[in-house]
Design an enzyme around this catalytic site. Structure first.
Site, short mmCIF file in Angstrom:
data_model
loop_
_atom_site.label_atom_id
_atom_site.label_comp_id
_atom_site.label_asym_id
_atom_site.label_seq_id
_atom_site.Cartn_x
_atom_site.Cartn_y
_atom_site.Cartn_z
CE LYS A 29 -2.04 -1.18 3.74
NZ LYS A 29 -1.37 -2.23 4.12
NE ARG A 38 -4.62 -1.07 10.09
CZ ARG A 38 -3.58 -0.62 9.26
NH1 ARG A 38 -3.60 0.42 8.90
NH2 ARG A 38 -2.57 -1.41 9.20
NE ARG A 75 7.71 -2.46 6.08
CZ ARG A 75 6.43 -2.37 6.40
NH1 ARG A 75 5.70 -1.58 5.59
NH2 ARG A 75 5.84 -2.71 7.50
NE ARG A 119 6.09 -0.35 9.97
CZ ARG A 119 5.21 -0.50 9.39
NH1 ARG A 119 5.26 0.11 8.05
NH2 ARG A 119 4.06 -1.05 9.79
NE ARG A 129 2.01 -5.03 11.10
CZ ARG A 129 2.87 -4.79 10.35
NH1 ARG A 129 4.30 -5.14 10.38
NH2 ARG A 129 2.63 -4.17 9.23
P1 AP5 Z 1 4.73 -1.68 1.77
O1 AP5 Z 1 4.51 -0.73 0.73
O2 AP5 Z 1 5.52 -1.05 3.20
O3 AP5 Z 1 3.56 -2.33 2.29
P2 AP5 Z 1 2.07 -1.86 3.26
O4 AP5 Z 1 1.05 -2.46 2.70
O5 AP5 Z 1 2.29 -0.51 3.13
O6 AP5 Z 1 2.59 -2.47 4.62
P3 AP5 Z 1 2.42 -1.98 6.05
O7 AP5 Z 1 3.22 -3.00 7.00
O8 AP5 Z 1 2.91 -0.39 6.08
O9 AP5 Z 1 0.98 -2.09 6.24
P4 AP5 Z 1 0.12 -1.91 7.52
O10 AP5 Z 1 -1.15 -1.78 7.22
O11 AP5 Z 1 0.27 -3.24 8.38
O12 AP5 Z 1 1.01 -0.99 8.42
P5 AP5 Z 1 0.49 0.59 8.66
O13 AP5 Z 1 1.84 1.54 8.68
O14 AP5 Z 1 -0.40 1.03 8.15
O15 AP5 Z 1 5.77 -2.97 1.22
C1 AP5 Z 1 5.98 -3.97 2.18
C2 AP5 Z 1 7.33 -4.29 1.60
O16 AP5 Z 1 7.34 -5.09 0.51
C3 AP5 Z 1 8.50 -3.19 1.22
O17 AP5 Z 1 9.90 -3.60 1.70
C4 AP5 Z 1 8.25 -3.00 -0.29
O18 AP5 Z 1 9.61 -2.48 -0.75
C5 AP5 Z 1 7.82 -4.28 -0.63
N1 AP5 Z 1 7.24 -4.39 -1.84
C6 AP5 Z 1 5.91 -3.73 -2.01
N2 AP5 Z 1 5.28 -4.04 -3.27
C7 AP5 Z 1 6.04 -5.36 -3.64
C8 AP5 Z 1 5.98 -5.95 -4.76
N3 AP5 Z 1 4.82 -5.72 -5.45
N4 AP5 Z 1 6.86 -6.82 -5.11
C9 AP5 Z 1 7.86 -7.01 -4.37
N5 AP5 Z 1 8.15 -6.43 -3.01
C10 AP5 Z 1 7.12 -5.37 -2.81
O19 AP5 Z 1 0.14 0.56 10.18
C11 AP5 Z 1 0.96 -0.07 11.29
C12 AP5 Z 1 0.07 0.10 12.55
O20 AP5 Z 1 -0.41 1.48 12.79
C13 AP5 Z 1 -1.05 -0.93 12.76
O21 AP5 Z 1 -0.61 -2.13 12.93
C14 AP5 Z 1 -1.78 -0.13 13.80
O22 AP5 Z 1 -1.16 -0.55 15.00
C15 AP5 Z 1 -1.64 1.20 13.71
N6 AP5 Z 1 -2.62 1.78 12.75
C16 AP5 Z 1 -2.51 2.17 11.40
N7 AP5 Z 1 -3.80 2.70 10.91
C17 AP5 Z 1 -4.74 2.41 11.69
C18 AP5 Z 1 -5.96 2.46 11.83
N8 AP5 Z 1 -6.57 3.17 10.83
N9 AP5 Z 1 -6.62 2.08 12.86
C19 AP5 Z 1 -6.07 1.73 13.97
N10 AP5 Z 1 -4.69 1.37 14.04
C20 AP5 Z 1 -3.92 1.72 12.74
MG MG Z 2 2.57 0.99 4.79
#
Ligand code: AP5
Ligand code: MG
Length: 219
Positions: A15, A90, A129, A162, A173
């Site tokens: 994402k 979410r 990552r 991270r 997660r």
């Molecule tokens: P990346 O693009 O970083 O993936 P992502 O989908 O953004 O993964 P996240 O871990 O950031 O998602 P998340 O939803 O768990 O975390 P968030 O920060 O939102 O890609 C991942 C890796 O793959 C990278 O190394 C990239 O280079 C590689 N890659 C990407 N595409 C690829 C491809 N096509 N092929 C090969 N490699 C690829 O949330 C973190 C925490 O915050 C949550 O756990 C929660 O505690 C809190 N939080 C956030 N939002 C909320 C909410 N709305 N409500 C409550 N708590 C929340």
């Molecule tokens: Mg992300």
């Protein structure tokens, strides 16, 4: 009318990676709830300290905290033409509140791309990552390596792992996503907004599909 894009998908599906490209392509601001929390943690704000205890366990931060943070962000002047939301909503409650917030802003959710990939792919991506300390730019040791090991290509800051990317936390997660976020797929499908995209392909192929969905021309 402003354009609001909601990116849905499990942890590690790409994402953030895609949102950064799409934001550049469309000119819409990229709003990542995870990045906003991490910024608050870095600055040791009260909200950051509260969020950290949930994030490190792989749990969701309570809706009330998350909703007011996003509401403030969506009301900022740079969101006048809309925004690209990554990681919010979410939960079903967040989705309903977002609909109400956007009515206040004379808009509505415009597109909901849903990117998916199998769990083993997600785990492999998250365990490799590398995230940039200064601005959250995203790399991967194998799939998107930086030019110089440990250094962000874009701003020269340090790349780090991270805390919530440890395998056990990632598994939790994914479970939390399945229980609390996956119901949103049905929510948006019923509203005819959902477009499914296969995220288990190279980054450029996923981008190309996303741009087709958004009806913008690829440069
Ligand atoms: P990346 O693009 O970083 O993936 P992502 O989908 O953004 O993964 P996240 O871990 O950031 O998602 P998340 O939803 O768990 O975390 P968030 O920060 O939102 O890609 C991942 C890796 O793959 C990278 O190394 C990239 O280079 C590689 N890659 C990407 N595409 C690829 C491809 N096509 N092929 C090969 N490699 C690829 O949330 C973190 C925490 O915050 C949550 O756990 C929660 O505690 C809190 N939080 C956030 N939002 C909320 C909410 N709305 N409500 C409550 N708590 C929340
Ligand atoms: Mg992300």
């Amino acid at each position: 009318m402003p354009t609001y894009i909601v990116l849905i998908g499990p942890p590690g599906v790409g994402k953030g990676t895609q949102a950064k490209i799409i934001a550049e392509n469309t000119g819409l601001p990229h709003i990542s709830s995870g990045d906003l929390f991490r910024e608050n943690i870095k600055n040791q704000t009260e909200m950051g300290m509260l969020a950290q205890s949930f994030i490190n366990k792989g749990e969701l931060v309570p809706d009330s905290v998350t909703i007011s943070m996003i509401q403030n962000r969506l009301n900022a002047p740079d969101c006048a033409n809309g925004a690209l939301l990554d990681g919010f909503p979410r939960t079903p409650t967040q989705a309903k509140v977002l609909d109400e917030m956007l009515v206040q802003l004379n808009g509505k959710v415009t597109y909901v791309p849903y990117i998916s990939a199998p769990s083993d792919t997600l785990i492999e991506r998250l365990s490799g990552r590398l995230t940039c300390r200064a601005q959250g730019h995203i790399f991967h040791g194998k799939y998107n390596p930086p030019k110089v090991a440990g250094v962000c290509d874009l701003d020269g800051s340090e790349l780090f792992l991270r805390d919530d990317d440890k395998v056990e936390t990632v598994r939790h997660r994914i479970q939390v996503y399945t229980n609390q976020t996956a119901p949103l797929i049905e929510y948006y499908r019923q509203r005819d907004l959902l477009v499914e995209i296969n995220g288990a392909r190279p980054i450029e192929e996923v981008t190309s599909d996303l741009l087709k969905v958004l009806g913008t021309k690829q440069e």
